[in-house]
Motif scaffolding. Structure first.
Motif, mmCIF file in Angstrom:
data_model
loop_
_atom_site.group_PDB
_atom_site.id
_atom_site.type_symbol
_atom_site.label_atom_id
_atom_site.label_comp_id
_atom_site.label_asym_id
_atom_site.label_seq_id
_atom_site.Cartn_x
_atom_site.Cartn_y
_atom_site.Cartn_z
ATOM 1 N N ASN A 25 10.449 25.188 25.975
ATOM 2 C CA ASN A 25 10.478 26.371 25.120
ATOM 3 C C ASN A 25 9.398 27.336 25.572
ATOM 4 O O ASN A 25 8.209 27.036 25.489
ATOM 5 C CB ASN A 25 10.263 25.970 23.651
ATOM 6 N N GLN A 26 9.788 28.507 26.055
ATOM 7 C CA GLN A 26 8.835 29.432 26.632
ATOM 8 C C GLN A 26 7.928 30.093 25.612
ATOM 9 O O GLN A 26 6.844 30.565 25.956
ATOM 10 C CB GLN A 26 9.580 30.535 27.414
ATOM 11 N N THR A 27 8.355 30.173 24.364
ATOM 12 C CA THR A 27 7.583 30.912 23.357
ATOM 13 C C THR A 27 6.927 30.011 22.327
ATOM 14 O O THR A 27 6.100 30.481 21.555
ATOM 15 C CB THR A 27 8.494 31.898 22.604
ATOM 16 N N GLY A 28 7.275 28.713 22.315
ATOM 17 C CA GLY A 28 6.789 27.876 21.237
ATOM 18 C C GLY A 28 7.526 28.226 19.950
ATOM 19 O O GLY A 28 8.559 28.881 19.960
ATOM 20 N N THR A 29 6.985 27.824 18.813
ATOM 21 C CA THR A 29 7.647 28.077 17.531
ATOM 22 C C THR A 29 6.787 28.904 16.593
ATOM 23 O O THR A 29 7.153 29.133 15.452
ATOM 24 C CB THR A 29 7.980 26.738 16.842
ATOM 25 N N MET A 30 5.659 29.397 17.084
ATOM 26 C CA MET A 30 4.720 30.079 16.205
ATOM 27 C C MET A 30 5.284 31.369 15.629
ATOM 28 O O MET A 30 5.029 31.714 14.484
ATOM 29 C CB MET A 30 3.427 30.368 16.968
ATOM 30 N N TRP A 31 6.061 32.113 16.447
ATOM 31 C CA TRP A 31 6.495 33.436 16.001
ATOM 32 C C TRP A 31 7.947 33.470 15.540
ATOM 33 O O TRP A 31 8.509 34.531 15.328
ATOM 34 C CB TRP A 31 6.275 34.463 17.109
ATOM 35 N N GLY A 32 8.577 32.302 15.433
ATOM 36 C CA GLY A 32 9.922 32.263 14.874
ATOM 37 C C GLY A 32 11.007 32.736 15.820
ATOM 38 O O GLY A 32 12.075 33.155 15.372
ATOM 39 N N VAL A 33 10.762 32.689 17.124
ATOM 40 C CA VAL A 33 11.765 33.079 18.112
ATOM 41 C C VAL A 33 11.839 32.005 19.183
ATOM 42 O O VAL A 33 10.886 31.279 19.415
ATOM 43 C CB VAL A 33 11.444 34.443 18.761
ATOM 44 N N GLU A 34 13.009 31.890 19.855
ATOM 45 C CA GLU A 34 13.202 30.854 20.860
ATOM 46 C C GLU A 34 13.045 31.377 22.280
ATOM 47 O O GLU A 34 12.777 30.603 23.193
ATOM 48 C CB GLU A 34 14.593 30.218 20.694
ATOM 49 N N ARG A 35 13.237 32.675 22.471
ATOM 50 C CA ARG A 35 13.115 33.263 23.793
ATOM 51 C C ARG A 35 12.099 34.397 23.754
ATOM 52 O O ARG A 35 11.877 34.987 22.701
ATOM 53 C CB ARG A 35 14.474 33.792 24.270
ATOM 54 N N LYS A 55 11.552 41.189 23.434
ATOM 55 C CA LYS A 55 11.163 42.447 24.060
ATOM 56 C C LYS A 55 10.239 43.256 23.167
ATOM 57 O O LYS A 55 9.448 44.078 23.647
ATOM 58 C CB LYS A 55 12.409 43.267 24.414
ATOM 59 N N LEU A 56 10.341 43.055 21.859
ATOM 60 C CA LEU A 56 9.497 43.750 20.885
ATOM 61 C C LEU A 56 8.800 42.723 19.999
ATOM 62 O O LEU A 56 9.255 41.576 19.885
ATOM 63 C CB LEU A 56 10.347 44.695 20.031
ATOM 64 N N PRO A 57 7.698 43.089 19.361
ATOM 65 C CA PRO A 57 6.967 42.123 18.525
ATOM 66 C C PRO A 57 7.853 41.582 17.406
ATOM 67 O O PRO A 57 8.431 42.364 16.651
ATOM 68 C CB PRO A 57 5.811 42.954 17.958
ATOM 69 N N PRO A 58 7.996 40.261 17.288
ATOM 70 C CA PRO A 58 8.791 39.700 16.195
ATOM 71 C C PRO A 58 8.135 39.954 14.850
ATOM 72 O O PRO A 58 6.934 40.202 14.764
ATOM 73 C CB PRO A 58 8.852 38.208 16.523
ATOM 74 N N LYS A 59 8.936 39.889 13.799
ATOM 75 C CA LYS A 59 8.451 40.220 12.456
ATOM 76 C C LYS A 59 7.270 39.346 12.055
ATOM 77 O O LYS A 59 6.297 39.827 11.479
ATOM 78 C CB LYS A 59 9.584 40.052 11.440
ATOM 79 N N ARG A 60 7.320 38.060 12.394
ATOM 80 C CA ARG A 60 6.226 37.169 12.007
ATOM 81 C C ARG A 60 4.920 37.577 12.674
ATOM 82 O O ARG A 60 3.851 37.527 12.069
ATOM 83 C CB ARG A 60 6.575 35.720 12.350
ATOM 84 N N LEU A 61 4.981 38.004 13.924
ATOM 85 C CA LEU A 61 3.782 38.455 14.616
ATOM 86 C C LEU A 61 3.243 39.739 14.004
ATOM 87 O O LEU A 61 2.028 39.911 13.866
ATOM 88 C CB LEU A 61 4.073 38.659 16.107
#
Length: 247
Positions: A206-216, A219-225
């Protein structure tokens, strides 16, 4: 060594083995304190299975999921309880080479520094995280009166007495403890040294881990971040940046 970990079951065994390989020759006694932040992927079970194979491994299960900052602080406190000569912190996602951890430790020993920061080069984080880090670094530089390289690096070593000072200055649930630490180190006149280290992709598939609620990688900051950044900015102001704070 102390480490917070969340959902790192896939990459953690290899990373811990590499850490032990490179740090064991440098210490009379090496403890590997890993605080599992209530992972949902079997990280806790993996850690308990590794105890017999990794001398000095101390797995700790957090009572509740609290996020990276509070878990890192819990790991620091657990490390201090072992009365070490030196504490090295690194995140459980394994974005460093074991040899670079050893370089940080050797720099701490050879220079007598209070703190040694591993300054990341070649970061693989998305562009918006690099921009966020740069913005925070600029704000902290203005407050500290000097530039601090890689202000939020998770790879750093501390003399225990200096770490205890820093822990007493911030809340136990701080979201961005290393940013607070970097600023306090400058204000308190700590002897800080910097070692350039390679930043590598996180271990595991998993390239992103699970911290920010996304799997890949997004391109833009996820809502959790975005929510995290807003909360962290408020915390930085209240704890370390507002007039009279952190003095």
């Amino acid at each position: 060594m102390v480490m917070p970990a969340y959902n790192e079951a896939e990459g953690l065994p290899g990373f811990l083995a590499e850490v032990s390989e490179h740090l064991s020759p440098l210490a009379r006694r090496l403890s590997l304190v890993v605080v599992n932040d209530r992972s949902t992927d079997g990280t806790g079970e993996i850690l308990r299975e590794l105890v017999d194979d990794l001398p000095g491994l101390v797995p700790i299960d957090a009572e509740v999921n609290r996020g990276h900052g509070p878990t890192a602080l819990a790991a620091y406190r657990a490390g201090l309880d072992l009365a070490p000569d030196l504490i090295l912190h690194v995140d459980g996602d394994g974005q460093f080479h074991g040899a670079d951890l050893a370089r940080v430790v050797r720099a701490a020993v050879s220079t007598g520094a209070d703190v040694v920061h591993g300054v990341r080069r070649g970061r693989h984080d998305p562009w918006f995280r690099r921009v966020l880090t740069a913005a925070v670094g600029t704000v902290v530089a203005l407050a500290a009166g000097r530039r601090i390289p890689d202000v939020n690096t998770p790879l750093r070593s501390y003399r225990p007495e200096r770490l205890a000072q820093l822990l007493g200055r911030i809340p136990a649930d701080a979201l961005v403890p290393h940013v607070h630490f970097s600023l306090a180190e400058a204000r308190l006149g700590f002897r800080v040294r910097y070692v350039e280290v390679a930043s590598i992709p996180r271990r595991g598939s998993n390239q992103t881990g699970t911290m920010w609620g996304v799997e890949r990688p997004p391109k833009l900051p996820p809502k959790r971040l975005r929510r995290f950044a807003t909360a962290a900015a408020g915390e930085l102001w209240q704890v370390s940046l507002r007039p009279g704070a952190g003095r």
